[in-house]
Design a protein around this motif. Structure first.
Motif, PDB file in Angstrom:
ATOM      1  N   ILE A  74       4.087 -13.818   0.023  1.00 28.42           N
ATOM      2  CA  ILE A  74       3.439 -13.302   1.224  1.00 28.42           C
ATOM      3  C   ILE A  74       2.100 -12.710   0.820  1.00 28.42           C
ATOM      4  O   ILE A  74       2.043 -11.816  -0.031  1.00 28.42           O
ATOM      5  CB  ILE A  74       4.312 -12.227   1.910  1.00 28.42           C
ATOM      6  N   GLY A  75       1.054 -13.221   1.432  1.00 27.99           N
ATOM      7  CA  GLY A  75      -0.280 -12.711   1.135  1.00 27.99           C
ATOM      8  C   GLY A  75      -0.498 -11.335   1.729  1.00 27.99           C
ATOM      9  O   GLY A  75       0.233 -10.888   2.613  1.00 27.99           O
ATOM     10  N   GLU A  76      -1.508 -10.656   1.230  1.00 23.92           N
ATOM     11  CA  GLU A  76      -1.842  -9.334   1.751  1.00 23.92           C
ATOM     12  C   GLU A  76      -2.601  -9.474   3.060  1.00 23.92           C
ATOM     13  O   GLU A  76      -3.386 -10.395   3.242  1.00 23.92           O
ATOM     14  CB  GLU A  76      -2.727  -8.583   0.757  1.00 23.92           C
ATOM     15  N   ASN A  77      -2.357  -8.525   3.950  1.00 25.16           N
ATOM     16  CA  ASN A  77      -3.161  -8.491   5.173  1.00 25.16           C
ATOM     17  C   ASN A  77      -4.565  -8.085   4.806  1.00 25.16           C
ATOM     18  O   ASN A  77      -4.776  -7.106   4.097  1.00 25.16           O
ATOM     19  CB  ASN A  77      -2.593  -7.480   6.182  1.00 25.16           C
ATOM     20  N   GLN A  78      -5.515  -8.860   5.255  1.00 21.77           N
ATOM     21  CA  GLN A  78      -6.899  -8.558   4.935  1.00 21.77           C
ATOM     22  C   GLN A  78      -7.657  -8.285   6.226  1.00 21.77           C
ATOM     23  O   GLN A  78      -7.539  -9.016   7.188  1.00 21.77           O
ATOM     24  CB  GLN A  78      -7.544  -9.735   4.206  1.00 21.77           C
ATOM     25  N   SER A  79      -8.392  -7.239   6.206  1.00 28.92           N
ATOM     26  CA  SER A  79      -9.255  -6.960   7.349  1.00 28.92           C
ATOM     27  C   SER A  79     -10.634  -6.622   6.801  1.00 28.92           C
ATOM     28  O   SER A  79     -10.790  -5.761   5.947  1.00 28.92           O
ATOM     29  CB  SER A  79      -8.702  -5.817   8.197  1.00 28.92           C
TER      30      SER A  79
END
Length: 91
Positions: A74-79
């Motif tokens: 699961i990739g990291e949430n990126q903002s």
């Protein structure tokens, strides 16, 4: 799924899978745990019997031990936040 009949057939097949204990792992990928080879063959026969006329199903049988070794990545949430004092509204 090109026609409304294809979509309806898929919907009926999807409901069949869920009703029969399959779990959707991702879109169009389902799994089901069975206890032995006899049960596995019975499941395959039921799926084949309920297959939509234009459907294509690929089945892969793996042991419970093999299945337990699935790695979920699961990739990291990126903002992306730009720091600026400017106020810009784009429409």
């Amino acid at each position: 799924m090109e026609t409304s009949k294809n979509r309806r057939d898929y919907s009926v097949f999807h409901k069949f899978l869920i009703k029969n204990g399959f779990i959707m792992m991702q879109k169009s990928v389902y799994s089901k745990l069975v206890v032995n080879g006899v049960t596995s063959q019975a499941v395959k026969d039921r799926v084949k019997k309920n297959l939509p006329p234009e459907g294509i199903v690929e089945m892969l049988e793996v042991t419970e031990n093999q299945f337990s070794k699935i790695d979920y990545l699961i990739g990291e949430n990126q903002s992306y936040v730009e720091e600026s004092m400017n106020r810009v509204v784009e429409i």
